[in-house]
Design a protein around this motif. Structure first.
Motif, PDB file in Angstrom:
ATOM      1  N   GLY A 124       0.790  -1.233   0.000  1.00 50.75           N
ATOM      2  CA  GLY A 124       0.000   0.000   0.000  1.00 50.75           C
ATOM      3  C   GLY A 124       0.819   1.279   0.000  1.00 50.75           C
ATOM      4  O   GLY A 124       0.263   2.372  -0.034  1.00 50.75           O
ATOM      5  N   PHE A 125       2.140   1.181  -0.002  1.00 55.36           N
ATOM      6  CA  PHE A 125       2.976   2.384   0.043  1.00 55.36           C
ATOM      7  C   PHE A 125       2.815   3.225  -1.215  1.00 55.36           C
ATOM      8  O   PHE A 125       2.756   2.715  -2.334  1.00 55.36           O
ATOM      9  N   SER A 126       2.770   4.544  -1.029  1.00 54.91           N
ATOM     10  CA  SER A 126       2.824   5.509  -2.124  1.00 54.91           C
ATOM     11  C   SER A 126       3.341   6.825  -1.563  1.00 54.91           C
ATOM     12  O   SER A 126       2.955   7.225  -0.467  1.00 54.91           O
ATOM     13  N   ASN A 127       4.235   7.479  -2.301  1.00 49.26           N
ATOM     14  CA  ASN A 127       4.658   8.816  -1.900  1.00 49.26           C
ATOM     15  C   ASN A 127       4.171   9.860  -2.906  1.00 49.26           C
ATOM     16  O   ASN A 127       4.798  10.889  -3.098  1.00 49.26           O
ATOM     17  N   GLU A 128       3.001   9.582  -3.508  1.00 48.56           N
ATOM     18  CA  GLU A 128       2.419  10.504  -4.491  1.00 48.56           C
ATOM     19  C   GLU A 128       2.207  11.888  -3.892  1.00 48.56           C
ATOM     20  O   GLU A 128       2.397  12.895  -4.571  1.00 48.56           O
ATOM     21  N   ALA A 129       1.829  11.961  -2.629  1.00 52.71           N
ATOM     22  CA  ALA A 129       1.580  13.247  -1.986  1.00 52.71           C
ATOM     23  C   ALA A 129       2.868  14.044  -1.757  1.00 52.71           C
ATOM     24  O   ALA A 129       2.816  15.256  -1.575  1.00 52.71           O
ATOM     25  N   GLN A 130       4.014  13.356  -1.754  1.00 49.11           N
ATOM     26  CA  GLN A 130       5.307  14.022  -1.556  1.00 49.11           C
ATOM     27  C   GLN A 130       6.318  13.490  -2.574  1.00 49.11           C
ATOM     28  O   GLN A 130       7.250  12.766  -2.225  1.00 49.11           O
ATOM     29  N   PRO A 131       6.143  13.852  -3.855  1.00 51.67           N
ATOM     30  CA  PRO A 131       7.067  13.329  -4.874  1.00 51.67           C
ATOM     31  C   PRO A 131       8.488  13.851  -4.651  1.00 51.67           C
ATOM     32  O   PRO A 131       8.704  14.888  -4.038  1.00 51.67           O
ATOM     33  N   SER A 144      11.653  -7.612  -6.469  1.00 50.14           N
ATOM     34  CA  SER A 144      10.460  -8.428  -6.224  1.00 50.14           C
ATOM     35  C   SER A 144       9.261  -7.504  -6.041  1.00 50.14           C
ATOM     36  O   SER A 144       9.420  -6.337  -5.684  1.00 50.14           O
ATOM     37  N   GLY A 145       8.067  -8.023  -6.298  1.00 50.67           N
ATOM     38  CA  GLY A 145       6.849  -7.225  -6.186  1.00 50.67           C
ATOM     39  C   GLY A 145       6.523  -6.525  -7.487  1.00 50.67           C
ATOM     40  O   GLY A 145       6.978  -6.931  -8.567  1.00 50.67           O
ATOM     41  N   ARG A 146       5.745  -5.448  -7.399  1.00 58.07           N
ATOM     42  CA  ARG A 146       5.363  -4.634  -8.565  1.00 58.07           C
ATOM     43  C   ARG A 146       5.418  -3.179  -8.149  1.00 58.07           C
ATOM     44  O   ARG A 146       4.922  -2.814  -7.080  1.00 58.07           O
ATOM     45  N   LEU A 147       5.990  -2.352  -9.002  1.00 53.92           N
ATOM     46  CA  LEU A 147       6.169  -0.936  -8.684  1.00 53.92           C
ATOM     47  C   LEU A 147       5.505  -0.070  -9.736  1.00 53.92           C
ATOM     48  O   LEU A 147       5.716  -0.266 -10.935  1.00 53.92           O
ATOM     49  N   LEU A 148       4.722   0.892  -9.279  1.00 56.70           N
ATOM     50  CA  LEU A 148       4.222   1.936 -10.173  1.00 56.70           C
ATOM     51  C   LEU A 148       5.202   3.095 -10.058  1.00 56.70           C
ATOM     52  O   LEU A 148       5.427   3.627  -8.962  1.00 56.70           O
ATOM     53  N   ALA A 178       1.698  -4.202  -5.438  1.00 54.16           N
ATOM     54  CA  ALA A 178       1.673  -5.653  -5.223  1.00 54.16           C
ATOM     55  C   ALA A 178       0.964  -5.946  -3.901  1.00 54.16           C
ATOM     56  O   ALA A 178       0.742  -5.055  -3.085  1.00 54.16           O
ATOM     57  N   ASP A 179       0.625  -7.215  -3.700  1.00 53.21           N
ATOM     58  CA  ASP A 179      -0.009  -7.656  -2.456  1.00 53.21           C
ATOM     59  C   ASP A 179       1.017  -8.048  -1.400  1.00 53.21           C
ATOM     60  O   ASP A 179       0.659  -8.629  -0.375  1.00 53.21           O
ATOM     61  N   ALA A 180       2.272  -7.765  -1.651  1.00 59.72           N
ATOM     62  CA  ALA A 180       3.372  -8.083  -0.736  1.00 59.72           C
ATOM     63  C   ALA A 180       4.372  -6.929  -0.829  1.00 59.72           C
ATOM     64  O   ALA A 180       4.264  -6.080  -1.719  1.00 59.72           O
ATOM     65  N   PRO A 181       5.351  -6.859   0.058  1.00 51.91           N
ATOM     66  CA  PRO A 181       6.364  -5.810  -0.060  1.00 51.91           C
ATOM     67  C   PRO A 181       7.055  -5.860  -1.423  1.00 51.91           C
ATOM     68  O   PRO A 181       7.237  -6.928  -2.002  1.00 51.91           O
ATOM     69  N   THR A 182       7.406  -4.691  -1.923  1.00 52.03           N
ATOM     70  CA  THR A 182       8.146  -4.575  -3.179  1.00 52.03           C
ATOM     71  C   THR A 182       9.552  -4.106  -2.850  1.00 52.03           C
ATOM     72  O   THR A 182       9.728  -3.167  -2.080  1.00 52.03           O
TER      73      THR A 182
END
Length: 193
Positions: A124-131, A144-148, A178-182
């Motif tokens: 669930g991590f995102s730093n969209e609010a603080q690019p 590993s995982g998936r990154l946007l 992803a559903d797990a840590p990336t």
């Protein structure tokens, strides 16, 4: 014995001069001749002693093909090893514990031209609010995982093994989709001064 800041700076200059001189394949005398300084000055400086003037530093830097500020950074040893258990953890912005990224420096501390960082992004991590936005070039690979990856208006989803390289002057941010840590390995090079 503890060294003063001035002594540490002269030691760093000496290390950088020695490493640069050796990289160029020059003897102390050849290097001194090219910089139009005395052999004794170079020899003393490489031993971490002396008090070189700004004029002298400019001459040394010119022969090495670097900026004067680069002389103040300690030269990297032939091989810099960072053991897994001794990785330096980089600070991260405060936030809820489940959203906190773990950022580990894989390159030796003090190496400022290139940093390799291993980031573990929680679900669930995102730093969209603080690019992020800074002067550098970055290359990342998803371990590993998936990154946007969002870079300006562009969006790319990266899978394990995928890489991206981009200029950091453009605002950019990451999100774990992803559903797990990336886990992301990133290499950052500072822009030229």
């Amino acid at each position: 014995m503890t060294l003063s800041d001035d002594e540490l700076a002269v030691n760093a200059i000496g290390q950088t001069v020695r490493a640069g001189r050796k990289r160029l394949g020059l003897s102390v005398q050849q290097f001194a001749d090219r910089a139009d300084v005395s052999l004794g000055l170079v020899s003393t400086l490489e031993r971490g002693r002396g008090n070189p003037s700004l004029h002298t530093l400019r001459r040394l830097a010119a022969v090495l093909g670097v900026g004067v500020a680069d002389l103040l950074e300690p030269a990297l040893e032939d091989v810099g090893v960072v053991r897994a258990a001794e990785r330096h953890r980089l600070p991260v912005p405060d936030g809820a514990e489940p959203q906190r990224v773990v950022r580990e420096l894989l390159t030796p501390r003090g190496e400022s031209r290139l940093q390799v960082i291993r980031s573990t992004l929680p679900v669930g991590f995102s730093n969209e609010a603080q690019p992020f936005r800074h002067l550098a070039t970055e290359s990342i690979t998803v371990e590993s995982g998936r990154l946007l990856l969002a870079h300006g208006d562009r969006r790319e989803t990266l899978e394990p093994g995928d890489s991206a390289t981009y200029g950091c002057e453009t605002p950019h941010w990451w999100a774990n989709v992803a559903d797990a840590p990336t886990v992301v390995i990133g290499a950052v090079t500072a822009s030229e001064r």
